[in-house]
Design a protein around this motif. Structure first.
Motif, PDB file in Angstrom:
ATOM      1  N   ARG A  63       0.846  -1.196   0.000  1.00  0.00           N
ATOM      2  CA  ARG A  63       0.000   0.000   0.000  1.00  0.00           C
ATOM      3  C   ARG A  63       0.875   1.236   0.000  1.00  0.00           C
ATOM      4  O   ARG A  63       1.771   1.354   0.829  1.00  0.00           O
ATOM      5  CB  ARG A  63      -0.936   0.016   1.196  1.00  0.00           C
ATOM      6  CG  ARG A  63      -1.858   1.229   1.227  1.00  0.00           C
ATOM      7  CD  ARG A  63      -2.859   1.186   2.359  1.00  0.00           C
ATOM      8  NE  ARG A  63      -3.654   2.394   2.371  1.00  0.00           N
ATOM      9  CZ  ARG A  63      -3.302   3.519   3.012  1.00  0.00           C
ATOM     10  NH1 ARG A  63      -2.167   3.549   3.712  1.00  0.00           N
ATOM     11  NH2 ARG A  63      -4.068   4.598   2.962  1.00  0.00           N
ATOM     12  N   SER A 170      -4.564   4.861  -2.008  1.00  0.00           N
ATOM     13  CA  SER A 170      -4.755   3.484  -2.463  1.00  0.00           C
ATOM     14  C   SER A 170      -5.166   2.604  -1.286  1.00  0.00           C
ATOM     15  O   SER A 170      -4.688   2.804  -0.166  1.00  0.00           O
ATOM     16  CB  SER A 170      -3.461   2.949  -3.085  1.00  0.00           C
ATOM     17  OG  SER A 170      -3.518   1.553  -3.279  1.00  0.00           O
ATOM     18  N   GLU A 171      -6.058   1.669  -1.558  1.00  0.00           N
ATOM     19  CA  GLU A 171      -6.368   0.638  -0.571  1.00  0.00           C
ATOM     20  C   GLU A 171      -5.402  -0.527  -0.681  1.00  0.00           C
ATOM     21  O   GLU A 171      -5.468  -1.464   0.104  1.00  0.00           O
ATOM     22  CB  GLU A 171      -7.807   0.139  -0.745  1.00  0.00           C
ATOM     23  CG  GLU A 171      -8.845   1.150  -0.323  1.00  0.00           C
ATOM     24  CD  GLU A 171     -10.244   0.576  -0.313  1.00  0.00           C
ATOM     25  OE1 GLU A 171     -10.418  -0.577  -0.781  1.00  0.00           O
ATOM     26  OE2 GLU A 171     -11.164   1.266   0.162  1.00  0.00           O
ATOM     27  N   ARG A 223     -13.403   5.349  -4.936  1.00  0.00           N
ATOM     28  CA  ARG A 223     -12.504   4.220  -5.136  1.00  0.00           C
ATOM     29  C   ARG A 223     -13.130   3.255  -6.129  1.00  0.00           C
ATOM     30  O   ARG A 223     -14.357   3.202  -6.297  1.00  0.00           O
ATOM     31  CB  ARG A 223     -12.223   3.467  -3.833  1.00  0.00           C
ATOM     32  CG  ARG A 223     -13.472   2.810  -3.234  1.00  0.00           C
ATOM     33  CD  ARG A 223     -13.145   1.768  -2.211  1.00  0.00           C
ATOM     34  NE  ARG A 223     -12.507   0.601  -2.770  1.00  0.00           N
ATOM     35  CZ  ARG A 223     -13.147  -0.370  -3.432  1.00  0.00           C
ATOM     36  NH1 ARG A 223     -14.435  -0.292  -3.678  1.00  0.00           N
ATOM     37  NH2 ARG A 223     -12.482  -1.415  -3.880  1.00  0.00           N
ATOM     38  N   TYR A 225     -11.689  -0.652  -8.327  1.00  0.00           N
ATOM     39  CA  TYR A 225     -10.637  -1.669  -8.309  1.00  0.00           C
ATOM     40  C   TYR A 225     -10.647  -2.422  -9.632  1.00  0.00           C
ATOM     41  O   TYR A 225     -11.584  -2.317 -10.433  1.00  0.00           O
ATOM     42  CB  TYR A 225     -10.863  -2.662  -7.159  1.00  0.00           C
ATOM     43  CG  TYR A 225     -11.979  -3.643  -7.443  1.00  0.00           C
ATOM     44  CD1 TYR A 225     -11.692  -4.935  -7.891  1.00  0.00           C
ATOM     45  CD2 TYR A 225     -13.317  -3.271  -7.309  1.00  0.00           C
ATOM     46  CE1 TYR A 225     -12.713  -5.826  -8.186  1.00  0.00           C
ATOM     47  CE2 TYR A 225     -14.344  -4.153  -7.604  1.00  0.00           C
ATOM     48  CZ  TYR A 225     -14.038  -5.433  -8.035  1.00  0.00           C
ATOM     49  OH  TYR A 225     -15.051  -6.302  -8.340  1.00  0.00           O
TER      50      TYR A 225
END
Length: 474
Positions: A63, A170-171, A223, A225
């Protein structure tokens, strides 16, 4: 105990040697199963089954350019099922010593002694058992070190940050390399290794790469992904491609709006459309059917989806994510059409659920295999842009939240986000909405399926356009 059938993976020349990345060999697994079944016979059981398995893998996460976690997993298990007439007992252990195996068999035997009789309990019928099975190329070990995995994850996250300065957080990104193998066998009437008495096993692998970037600041943060998952690591998308696409999806969600409550057509993005296919599988699976806990009970031969829709199950796709030469009970798997012109042609049944329904197993103990939903109306040019034009004015959904599916009634309600579409073009992102309907109406109201087919796990389907749903907004 030997089985002349193919293993479903490229086995080493010497079965006494473990496959790459494993501690135990196929021969050792066969010896453990032999010991378990032999002891079950000594105790007085005529029918029994045993399965031994081993899994190994590596997972790393990073991360914001820093290593967060490195995890190695290795597990093993031996499970035994003993039948005393129509009474069934099951026990398992992770200790592979001879004493522990015998104790586990004894435990299963004792449980069976004191369990109530079940008229449909028992091994699968001999005619359903897979006496031979195809090699499906499911095992591709990834000899990756933790340092190499970290580099790949960092490259993926770096690609997301490099896409735009608006990617501010960012996750994290992750890499996973997993593999397993097993061997299982039955004893019927005290006999083993005969036609109609199953034995077999194979190795398989599953590897993945993912990242979840964040754009914006404060209450305006968004967010999204993306990921890549394959049995063969050589088939994974590049870290740069995964990171860049995840960032693009995240950026597209900035400046989202709320919308007023309305009713409108809804277009499900292809990965989410696979969830609708999963809902259909759940509603036509044996457990729900014999318990009468599904809105599609007694639906065999009836039309439950729009008449232009078909669903095919193909367990024997080479390297497929949902491929299996036999199911969890050793029953042969076969290619079949489970839905034709919207009509149910077959359920998803194990031996037990089939007997409860007075039917025959479909080879689906453990779940479905490589399902493809298609429309007879789909044209080669029906990409996402074409599907948006078909939508016209309505909601394009790209994320769903919560469970919100009642399989008894078919009621469907999920938190969602996506994009509002006007005149066949995306107008702006929307968030904090709920979409609702009933699966029975939604299935019948599918107007189109896109040519943008995407394989999500063991399900392949393009984007799906549903004619009307309730959208709860502000």
């Amino acid at each position: 105990m030997k089985n002349s059938a193919s293993t479903g993976a490229k086995a080493p020349a010497d079965p006494r040697q473990p496959l790459s990345g494993f501690q135990y060999s196929r021969a050792q697994f066969e010896e453990l199963v032999d010991l378990a079944l032999s002891h079950a016979k000594q105790l007085g059981a005529a029918d029994a089954g045993a399965e031994v398995s081993e899994g190994a893998g590596l997972s790393v996460s990073v991360r914001k350019g820093e290593l967060e976690n490195v995890e190695r997993n290795r597990d093993k298990s031996l499970g035994v099922t003993v039948y005393l007439g129509q009474r069934r007992g099951n026990a398992s252990t992770s200790d592979f010593s001879a004493a522990a195996v015998r104790q586990t068999v004894q435990a299963a035997y004792d449980i069976a002694r004191f369990t109530a009789e079940d008229p449909v309990a028992g091994l699968p019928d001999p005619d359903d058992v897979a006496d031979s099975y195809p090699e499906l190329d499911l095992f591709h070990p990834w000899a990756i070190t933790s340092d190499e995995a970290v580099k790949i994850a960092l490259a993926c996250e770096d690609a997301a940050f490099a896409t735009s300065r608006k990617i501010t957080n960012s996750e994290g990104a992750g890499v996973s390399a997993q593999q397993s193998h097993f061997f299982t066998a039955h004893m019927r009437g005290g006999e083993r290794g005969q036609p109609g008495i199953f034995s077999g096993g194979y190795a398989s692998s599953r590897h993945s790469l993912s990242v979840a970037p964040i754009a914006g600041k404060g209450a305006a943060m968004q967010r999204d992904y993306w990921y890549s998952s394959q049995r063969n690591p050589l088939d994974l998308a590049t870290p740069q491609a995964v990171g860049r696409y995840a960032a693009e999806r995240t950026l597209a969600r900035l400046n989202g709006r709320k919308i007023a409550t309305t009713e409108c057509p809804v277009l499900f993005e292809s990965p989410l459309a696979a969830g609708l296919l999963g809902a259909y599988v759940q509603a036509t699976s044996g457990g729900a059917l014999y318990r009468k806990t599904t809105f599609l009970a007694d639906s065999l031969g009836k039309r439950v989806m729009a008449k232009h829709l078909d669903i095919v199950e193909d367990p024997h796709i080479i390297g497929g994510k949902g491929s299996a030469p036999f199911d969890d009970e050793g029953v042969r798997t076969v290619r079949r059409k489970v839905l034709s012109a919207g009509k149910v042609q077959g359920y998803f049944l194990s031996t037990y659920s089939a007997r409860k329904l007075g039917m025959r197993t479909t080879g689906n103990a453990g779940g479905s295999h490589n399902l493809t939903l298609s429309s007879r109306l789909t044209q080669p040019g029906d990409d996402l842009d074409a599907m948006l034009r078909k939508l016209g004015r309505g909601l394009f959904v790209t994320e769903l939240m919560g469970q919100g599916v009642n399989y008894v009634t078919g009621d469907y309600s999920r938190g969602a986000s996506g994009y509002w579409v006007e005149d066949g073009r995306i107008a702006y992102p929307v968030h904090e909405i709920t979409i609702a309907g009933n699966l029975r109406d939604m299935f019948m109201g599918i107007e189109a399926v896109g040519a943008d087919a995407y394989s999500y796990g063991a399900k392949t389907v393009g984007s799906i356009l549903v004619n009307r749903m309730k959208v709860a907004g502000s």
